[in-house]
Design a protein around this motif. Structure first.
Motif, mmCIF file in Angstrom:
data_model
loop_
_atom_site.group_PDB
_atom_site.id
_atom_site.type_symbol
_atom_site.label_atom_id
_atom_site.label_comp_id
_atom_site.label_asym_id
_atom_site.label_seq_id
_atom_site.Cartn_x
_atom_site.Cartn_y
_atom_site.Cartn_z
ATOM 1 N N ARG A 141 -8.587 0.072 0.270
ATOM 2 C CA ARG A 141 -8.192 -0.735 1.244
ATOM 3 C C ARG A 141 -8.187 0.187 2.768
ATOM 4 O O ARG A 141 -8.394 -0.080 3.783
ATOM 5 C CB ARG A 141 -6.843 -1.465 1.127
ATOM 6 C CG ARG A 141 -7.000 -2.622 0.522
ATOM 7 C CD ARG A 141 -5.733 -3.381 -0.093
ATOM 8 N NE ARG A 141 -4.861 -3.673 1.257
ATOM 9 C CZ ARG A 141 -3.592 -4.212 1.000
ATOM 10 N NH1 ARG A 141 -3.143 -4.567 0.096
ATOM 11 N NH2 ARG A 141 -3.247 -4.639 2.303
ATOM 12 N N GLU A 183 -4.593 0.611 -4.196
ATOM 13 C CA GLU A 183 -4.561 -0.093 -2.857
ATOM 14 C C GLU A 183 -5.017 0.795 -1.852
ATOM 15 O O GLU A 183 -5.733 0.220 -0.928
ATOM 16 C CB GLU A 183 -3.126 -0.806 -2.580
ATOM 17 C CG GLU A 183 -2.685 -1.594 -3.560
ATOM 18 C CD GLU A 183 -3.533 -2.985 -3.337
ATOM 19 O OE1 GLU A 183 -4.107 -3.299 -2.300
ATOM 20 O OE2 GLU A 183 -3.482 -3.884 -4.541
ATOM 21 N N ALA A 184 -4.565 1.894 -1.882
ATOM 22 C CA ALA A 184 -4.860 3.060 -0.664
ATOM 23 C C ALA A 184 -6.350 3.250 -0.655
ATOM 24 O O ALA A 184 -7.059 3.385 0.280
ATOM 25 C CB ALA A 184 -4.107 4.271 -0.888
ATOM 26 N N VAL A 218 0.696 -1.234 0.266
ATOM 27 C CA VAL A 218 -0.127 -0.054 -0.084
ATOM 28 C C VAL A 218 0.938 1.369 -0.109
ATOM 29 O O VAL A 218 0.663 2.213 -0.800
ATOM 30 C CB VAL A 218 -1.006 0.189 1.155
ATOM 31 C CG1 VAL A 218 -1.619 1.292 1.195
ATOM 32 C CG2 VAL A 218 -1.945 -1.145 1.217
#
Length: 236
Positions: free
Chosen positions: A150, A146-147, A103
């Motif tokens: 998630r 991803e950030a 991430v």
């Protein structure tokens, strides 16, 4: 590798990913390239033929056992230490901030604030919107997909590290629309943002306007990821 420091944590992460992967060779190749280590250099460190590394990565050789994986991981970390330990330190900073390394690639505070223009020059970045600040005190390099998918709002704030007076560098960007919208709902916003992996003419039409409204500097760069991380590491 005694203790539970970043080196040991990173070694266990790499070894675990290779061992549990459906394609151990591809996972080994991913980590080797992340460390910017050639097959030849890794083979030389392990005193084996580079064709052995190639065979593992291509799947021509049976998946490596635990003993081989241990040697491969130690080889990667030893070479990184000899080069100054940039990758180990990057992982340590990310780990201490409570993020996974897939991430957040790097999170760093600077000893003194530096001109934002200098960082733009170092990363071959093109400024799209100038923002309200000319110095920054740190950076965070983030995988945008991803950030956004998630991280909670609270975790997103932790990307700021010790201060919002920093540049958030978002990788894995196609147009920057998702990043722009995500930053729009956060308060406060960072002082500077760099979108990595696209040219200015590929940028979402409203990105510059959102940056202007919220007062942060916005720039884009198409530099290679490894090259960018190395240049950022030189700011320590």
């Amino acid at each position: 590798m005694s203790g539970r420091g970043p080196k040991r944590e990173l070694a266990e992460k790499i070894a675990g990913e290779i061992t549990l992967s459906d394609d151990p060779g591809a996972t080994l190749r991913k980590w080797r390239t992340d460390f910017d280590i050639s097959q030849t250099d890794l083979a030389s460190e392990l005193d084996i033929s580079s064709s052995v590394i190639s065979d593992y990565e291509s799947g021509r050789r049976e998946s490596p056992g635990i003993g081989v994986v241990r040697r491969l991981v130690r080889g990667l970390l030893t070479i990184d230490e000899r080069r100054g330990g940039d990758r180990i330190r990057q992982y340590g900073r990310v780990l201490s901030a409570g993020f996974d390394s897939d991430v957040v690639y790097d999170l760093q505070e600077y000893a003194t604030s530096i001109p934002l223009e200098r960082l733009h020059d170092d990363l071959d970045a093109t400024v799209v919107s100038p923002g309200n600040t000319d110095h920054i005190s740190g950076h965070t390099v983030i995988d945008s997909i991803e950030a956004i998918t998630r991280l909670s709002s609270e975790e997103f704030f932790r990307l700021y590290g010790q201060s919002t007076n920093r540049v958030l560098v978002f990788t894995n960007v196609t147009r920057g629309e998702g990043v722009g919208i995500a930053l729009r709902v956060l308060n406060p916003t960072p002082n500077a943002v760099i979108l990595h992996g696209l040219e200015e003419d590929e940028l979402w039409d409203h990105a510059a306007e959102l940056a202007r409204i919220d007062g942060y500097s916005l720039a884009v760069t198409n530099a290679g990821l490894d090259e960018m991380l190395e240049r950022l590491a030189s700011l320590e």
